[in-house]
Design an enzyme around this catalytic site. Structure first.
Site, PDB file in Angstrom:
ATOM      1  N   SER A 291      33.239  37.769  36.301  1.00 26.43           N
ATOM      2  CA  SER A 291      32.586  36.623  35.823  1.00 26.43           C
ATOM      3  C   SER A 291      33.195  35.896  34.780  1.00 26.43           C
ATOM      4  O   SER A 291      33.967  36.259  33.553  1.00 26.43           O
ATOM      5  CB  SER A 291      31.100  36.417  35.095  1.00 26.43           C
ATOM      6  OG  SER A 291      30.449  36.178  34.372  1.00 26.43           O
ATOM      7  N   ASN A 292      32.580  34.286  34.737  1.00 28.51           N
ATOM      8  CA  ASN A 292      34.121  33.624  33.273  1.00 28.51           C
ATOM      9  C   ASN A 292      32.956  34.058  32.130  1.00 28.51           C
ATOM     10  O   ASN A 292      33.788  33.976  30.347  1.00 28.51           O
ATOM     11  CB  ASN A 292      33.033  32.305  34.302  1.00 28.51           C
ATOM     12  CG  ASN A 292      34.282  31.657  34.236  1.00 28.51           C
ATOM     13  OD1 ASN A 292      35.923  31.672  34.546  1.00 28.51           O
ATOM     14  ND2 ASN A 292      34.092  30.180  34.814  1.00 28.51           N
TER      15      ASN A 292
ATOM     16  N   ASP B 176      29.453  36.956  41.633  1.00 32.00           N
ATOM     17  CA  ASP B 176      29.888  35.734  40.186  1.00 32.00           C
ATOM     18  C   ASP B 176      28.344  36.469  39.355  1.00 32.00           C
ATOM     19  O   ASP B 176      27.733  36.656  40.518  1.00 32.00           O
ATOM     20  CB  ASP B 176      29.262  34.570  40.988  1.00 32.00           C
ATOM     21  CG  ASP B 176      29.214  33.393  40.009  1.00 32.00           C
ATOM     22  OD1 ASP B 176      30.454  33.612  38.586  1.00 32.00           O
ATOM     23  OD2 ASP B 176      28.915  32.651  39.613  1.00 32.00           O
ATOM     24  N   LEU B 177      28.480  36.088  38.614  1.00 32.50           N
ATOM     25  CA  LEU B 177      27.136  36.139  37.779  1.00 32.50           C
ATOM     26  C   LEU B 177      25.672  35.289  37.681  1.00 32.50           C
ATOM     27  O   LEU B 177      24.551  35.166  38.590  1.00 32.50           O
ATOM     28  CB  LEU B 177      27.340  37.125  36.630  1.00 32.50           C
ATOM     29  CG  LEU B 177      26.398  37.623  35.752  1.00 32.50           C
ATOM     30  CD1 LEU B 177      27.015  38.253  34.970  1.00 32.50           C
ATOM     31  CD2 LEU B 177      25.428  35.941  34.875  1.00 32.50           C
ATOM     32  N   TYR B 178      26.002  33.598  37.316  1.00 35.28           N
ATOM     33  CA  TYR B 178      25.440  32.604  36.944  1.00 35.28           C
ATOM     34  C   TYR B 178      24.726  32.136  37.852  1.00 35.28           C
ATOM     35  O   TYR B 178      26.309  31.194  38.501  1.00 35.28           O
ATOM     36  CB  TYR B 178      26.367  32.167  35.380  1.00 35.28           C
ATOM     37  CG  TYR B 178      26.548  32.940  34.287  1.00 35.28           C
ATOM     38  CD1 TYR B 178      25.156  33.327  32.949  1.00 35.28           C
ATOM     39  CD2 TYR B 178      27.461  33.507  33.917  1.00 35.28           C
ATOM     40  CE1 TYR B 178      25.227  33.783  32.122  1.00 35.28           C
ATOM     41  CE2 TYR B 178      27.630  34.028  32.792  1.00 35.28           C
ATOM     42  CZ  TYR B 178      26.810  34.015  32.166  1.00 35.28           C
ATOM     43  OH  TYR B 178      27.104  35.155  30.597  1.00 35.28           O
TER      44      TYR B 178
ATOM     45  N   ARG C 182      23.644  23.168  31.248  1.00 39.71           N
ATOM     46  CA  ARG C 182      24.399  24.539  32.316  1.00 39.71           C
ATOM     47  C   ARG C 182      25.516  23.269  33.312  1.00 39.71           C
ATOM     48  O   ARG C 182      26.999  24.011  33.115  1.00 39.71           O
ATOM     49  CB  ARG C 182      23.580  24.391  33.142  1.00 39.71           C
ATOM     50  CG  ARG C 182      24.338  24.985  34.792  1.00 39.71           C
ATOM     51  CD  ARG C 182      25.449  26.099  34.254  1.00 39.71           C
ATOM     52  NE  ARG C 182      25.663  26.640  35.438  1.00 39.71           N
ATOM     53  CZ  ARG C 182      26.654  27.272  35.413  1.00 39.71           C
ATOM     54  NH1 ARG C 182      27.401  28.244  34.040  1.00 39.71           N
ATOM     55  NH2 ARG C 182      27.571  28.478  36.398  1.00 39.71           N
TER      56      ARG C 182
END
Length: 231
Positions: A118-119, A10-12, A41
């Site tokens: 990622s989203n 995942d990124l965030y 967020r």
């Protein structure tokens, strides 16, 4: 955890600190930057989940802009169009956690392909990774745009299988977001949860296969696994 043929991140909030935008937020409303970032967020996440349930997809950048507009109104902290645009640009340059660059280099040196799932939109992922100088660490940058729905929907997790040409059981999924780790585990990935804050794991009927406090610990663990597999 044998026979792992790649690692999907995942990124965030996992590789990159979403709250590194707090300092920029603080320039508009002194002393309220962290609060703005936290509400922003949370609402951003809620909008991805709600739009998925509604079947009304917009890309991550639009969800981020909408979440910031809500945050400004909810906290009664005015942000004009120029300010909102500037802060959304900051979201395209969020900073990696301190241990991430070295840990990624170590993981890449083990010979496993590294991917991001990622989203984030295609543009968002590329922008964040490029701004950090970490682009060469990843073989694949995979966006929920290709599924037109957000994680934790199963069709997003399937994208990594397709891109890496592996069954999910052969790919280690890494996330610091318990809801995301749960979604990936439910889909069938072995999962490592990065629990930097010492939080409880979500009660969604799933459990991570491994828990670490930072990406450096994941690199240590993977190195140990590699030694065992070769012995």
């Amino acid at each position: 955890m044998k026979n792992i043929r790649g690692i999907v991140f995942d990124l965030y909030g996992t590789l990159f600190d979403v709250h590194s935008v707090a300092a920029a937020c603080d320039t508009y409303h002194r002393g309220r930057g962290r609060e703005i970032s936290l509400v922003w967020r949370q609402k951003q996440l809620e909008y991805t989940w709600l739009r998925s349930l509604m079947g009304d997809y917009v890309d991550f950048e639009q969800a981020t802009r909408d979440a910031l507009a809500f945050t400004s109104r909810q906290l009664q902290l005015p942000l004009d169009e120029a300010a909102r645009t500037a802060l959304c640009e900051e979201y395209l340059k969020i900073k990696p956690y301190p241990e991430v660059p070295d840990a990624l280099a170590r993981l890449q040196a083990m010979g496993l392909p590294l991917a991001i799932l990622s989203n984030g939109s295609v543009n968002s992922i590329r922008s964040v990774v490029a701004a950090s100088g970490l682009g060469l660490r990843f073989k694949h940058l995979i966006s929920a745009d290709d599924a037109q729905i957000f994680k934790p929907h199963s069709s997003v997790y399937k994208l990594a299988e397709q891109q890496l040409n592996c069954d999910c059981s052969e790919l280690l999924f890494v996330s610091s977001n318990a809801w995301d780790a749960s979604g990936a585990r439910h889909f069938g990935y072995p999962v490592c949860w990065i629990n930097r804050a010492g939080n409880a794991f979500d009660e969604l009927g799933q459990s991570p296969d491994h828990v670490v406090q930072g990406l450096d610990q994941l690199a240590d663990w993977m190195a140990a696994q590699l030694i065992v597999s070769r012995s």
